[in-house]
Scaffold this motif. Structure first.
Motif, short mmCIF file in Angstrom:
data_model
loop_
_atom_site.label_atom_id
_atom_site.label_comp_id
_atom_site.label_asym_id
_atom_site.label_seq_id
_atom_site.Cartn_x
_atom_site.Cartn_y
_atom_site.Cartn_z
N ASN A 137 0.83 -1.19 0.00
CA ASN A 137 0.00 0.00 0.00
C ASN A 137 0.88 1.25 0.00
N TYR A 138 0.67 2.11 -1.00
CA TYR A 138 1.41 3.36 -1.11
C TYR A 138 0.44 4.50 -1.38
N ARG A 139 0.71 5.64 -0.77
CA ARG A 139 -0.05 6.86 -1.04
C ARG A 139 0.91 8.03 -1.01
N VAL A 140 1.04 8.72 -2.15
CA VAL A 140 1.93 9.87 -2.27
C VAL A 140 1.09 11.07 -2.66
N ILE A 171 -0.87 9.82 -5.85
CA ILE A 171 -0.53 8.56 -6.50
C ILE A 171 -0.80 7.47 -5.49
N LEU A 172 -1.62 6.51 -5.88
CA LEU A 172 -2.11 5.51 -4.94
C LEU A 172 -1.87 4.11 -5.48
N ARG A 173 -1.35 3.24 -4.62
CA ARG A 173 -1.28 1.82 -4.95
C ARG A 173 -1.92 1.04 -3.81
N ASN A 174 -2.89 0.18 -4.16
CA ASN A 174 -3.53 -0.69 -3.18
C ASN A 174 -3.81 -2.03 -3.84
N LYS A 175 -4.61 -2.85 -3.20
CA LYS A 175 -4.89 -4.19 -3.73
C LYS A 175 -5.62 -4.15 -5.06
N ASP A 176 -6.23 -3.01 -5.39
CA ASP A 176 -7.00 -2.90 -6.63
C ASP A 176 -6.18 -2.39 -7.81
N GLY A 177 -4.98 -1.87 -7.56
CA GLY A 177 -4.16 -1.39 -8.66
C GLY A 177 -3.44 -0.10 -8.34
N SER A 197 -9.97 10.53 -11.52
CA SER A 197 -9.12 9.44 -11.08
C SER A 197 -8.87 8.51 -12.25
N PHE A 198 -7.63 8.10 -12.39
CA PHE A 198 -7.23 7.23 -13.49
C PHE A 198 -6.56 5.98 -12.94
N LYS A 199 -6.88 4.85 -13.54
CA LYS A 199 -6.30 3.58 -13.11
C LYS A 199 -5.31 3.08 -14.16
N PHE A 200 -4.13 2.65 -13.70
CA PHE A 200 -3.07 2.17 -14.58
C PHE A 200 -2.80 0.69 -14.35
N GLN A 201 -2.46 0.00 -15.42
CA GLN A 201 -1.89 -1.34 -15.33
C GLN A 201 -0.39 -1.13 -15.23
N SER A 202 0.11 -1.01 -14.03
CA SER A 202 1.49 -0.55 -13.83
C SER A 202 2.13 -1.26 -12.65
N GLU A 203 3.45 -1.35 -12.71
CA GLU A 203 4.23 -1.91 -11.61
C GLU A 203 4.75 -0.80 -10.69
N TRP A 204 4.29 0.44 -10.87
CA TRP A 204 4.71 1.51 -9.98
C TRP A 204 4.48 1.09 -8.53
N ASP A 206 -7.37 4.44 4.71
CA ASP A 206 -6.31 5.35 4.31
C ASP A 206 -5.81 5.11 2.90
N PHE A 207 -5.93 3.88 2.42
CA PHE A 207 -5.44 3.56 1.08
C PHE A 207 -6.57 3.19 0.12
N GLU A 208 -7.79 3.57 0.48
CA GLU A 208 -8.93 3.33 -0.39
C GLU A 208 -9.11 4.49 -1.36
N LEU A 209 -9.53 4.17 -2.57
CA LEU A 209 -9.67 5.17 -3.62
C LEU A 209 -10.65 6.27 -3.23
N GLU A 210 -11.84 5.90 -2.80
CA GLU A 210 -12.87 6.91 -2.51
C GLU A 210 -12.43 7.85 -1.41
N ASN A 211 -11.82 7.32 -0.38
CA ASN A 211 -11.38 8.16 0.73
C ASN A 211 -10.32 9.17 0.30
N ASN A 212 -9.48 8.77 -0.64
CA ASN A 212 -8.43 9.67 -1.11
C ASN A 212 -8.91 10.71 -2.10
N MET A 213 -10.19 10.67 -2.45
CA MET A 213 -10.77 11.71 -3.28
C MET A 213 -11.51 12.75 -2.44
N THR A 214 -11.40 12.66 -1.11
CA THR A 214 -12.12 13.56 -0.23
C THR A 214 -11.21 14.64 0.32
#
Length: 338
Positions: free
Chosen positions: A70-73, A87-93, A104-111, A202-210
């Motif tokens: 889990n990363y959040r920058v 920039i967010l990485r969680n279990k969903d991508g 919000s944009f989702k990437f197929q990435s190894e970031w 803390d690492f959920e997409l919706e929460n990080n849009m608030t």
């Protein structure tokens, strides 16, 4: 017998002195690796300064990491509050969020594992471990490593200096250097807390849009567009502006700049569309997340897209290299003169 006993005492004294000596490069590398592997997470606050343009630019960075993935920058743009991104990485991508624009944009990435990241502890430690030719020195407060970088899309910044605190083994300063060993990017850490507590959200997409995370007031909306101010690159890889065309697409102004030369490219600019979609509905994005310093966009083998100051940009070329695309894009910032 007394002489023999005295020799033992003397030998023990020498061992004690050796134990009190400064740590070797190998000792420090081992400790960095252990610290990185054993920690459960961290929170860090830093300032990133860019020396790539005519004027130095500074941005705030908040980094959260929770083991294992889990990363959040949070990238805070001081001159464009609505341009702050996560920039967010969680279990969903992997996601790039612009909360004020409701995008919000989702990437197929190894970031962040596919490139050096000057504000991520694990990346800095891995760069030290992978460079067998890394140099090392000590000051009163720091262990300093000079290593190669592994920037996937930018080989113009091949070196870095990393200053680790001698007591905590956490980073305090990172200087990213160009081929002439000149610092072009500096990341200064104001705080670095190991093993903090996190909540699941803390690492959920919706929460990080608030607003609670982004710092953007809940009622904030992008300023009303006052007409498009067209910007022009100062770096063009030898091409010149051949055509400037204004079109109207679905009632929205769009400007298409066509550059021709040894390497042709097209630059499209239009007012950013504020999404009314649900925050959690991320749009699939092509390519990889790519930091331009002042913003994070998406890069492919032939294009780079990003948003800055309420304007969407797309730079496309089948002839420019990724490095040249990056150089053209970064030269656009703030330039309104042909």
């Amino acid at each position: 017998m007394k002489k023999f006993a005295g020799m033992i005492v003397f030998a023990a004294f020498l061992l004690l002195l050796a134990g009190c000596g400064e740590a070797s490069q190998e000792d420090v590398v081992k400790k960095l690796e252990e610290t990185s592997a054993e920690m459960k997470g961290y929170k860090a606050e830093a300032t990133m300064k860019l020396n790539t343009g005519e004027e130095q630019q500074a941005y705030g960075i908040d980094v959260w990491y929770q083991k294992d993935d889990n990363y959040r920058v949070l990238l805070k743009n001081g001159t464009d509050e609505q341009g702050s991104q996560v920039i967010l990485r969680n279990k969903d991508g992997v996601f790039v969020l612009t909360p004020a624009m409701k995008k919000s944009f989702k990437f197929q990435s190894e970031w962040p594992y596919n490139s050096s990241q000057p504000y991520l502890y694990q990346s800095l430690v891995q760069d030290v471990l992978k460079d067998s030719n890394a140099t090392f020195e000590m000051t009163e407060e720091h262990y300093i490593f000079r290593t190669k970088t592994t920037y996937q899309n930018n080989t113009t910044l091949p070196y870095q200096e990393v200053y680790f605190n001698k007591k905590t083994y956490t980073p305090e300063l990172v200087k990213v250097l160009d081929k002439d060993k000149k610092p072009m990017v500096e990341v200064s850490f104001a705080s670095f807390k190991l093993d903090p507590k996190f909540e699941a959200k803390d690492f959920e997409l919706e929460n990080n849009m608030t607003s609670s995370v982004s710092g953007t007031p809940a009622s904030a909306a992008p300023a009303e567009q006052q007409g498009l101010t067209v910007l022009y690159p100062t770096e063009t890889a030898g091409a010149t502006l051949a055509e400037e065309k204004e079109v109207n697409a679905d009632g929205q102004e769009r400007v298409i700049l066509t550059y021709e030369g040894e390497k042709n490219f097209t630059l499209i600019q239009e007012p950013a569309d504020v999404s009314n979609a649900v925050a959690a509905a991320a749009i699939p994005a092509s390519g990889e997340p790519y930091s331009l310093g002042f913003t994070v966009g998406a890069i492919t083998s032939s294009s780079l897209t990003w948003t800055q100051n309420g304007v969407d940009y797309m730079l496309a070329s089948e002839e420019l290299t990724r490095e040249e695309i990056q150089e053209v894009a970064t030269s656009i910032s703030g330039q309104a003169i042909k």
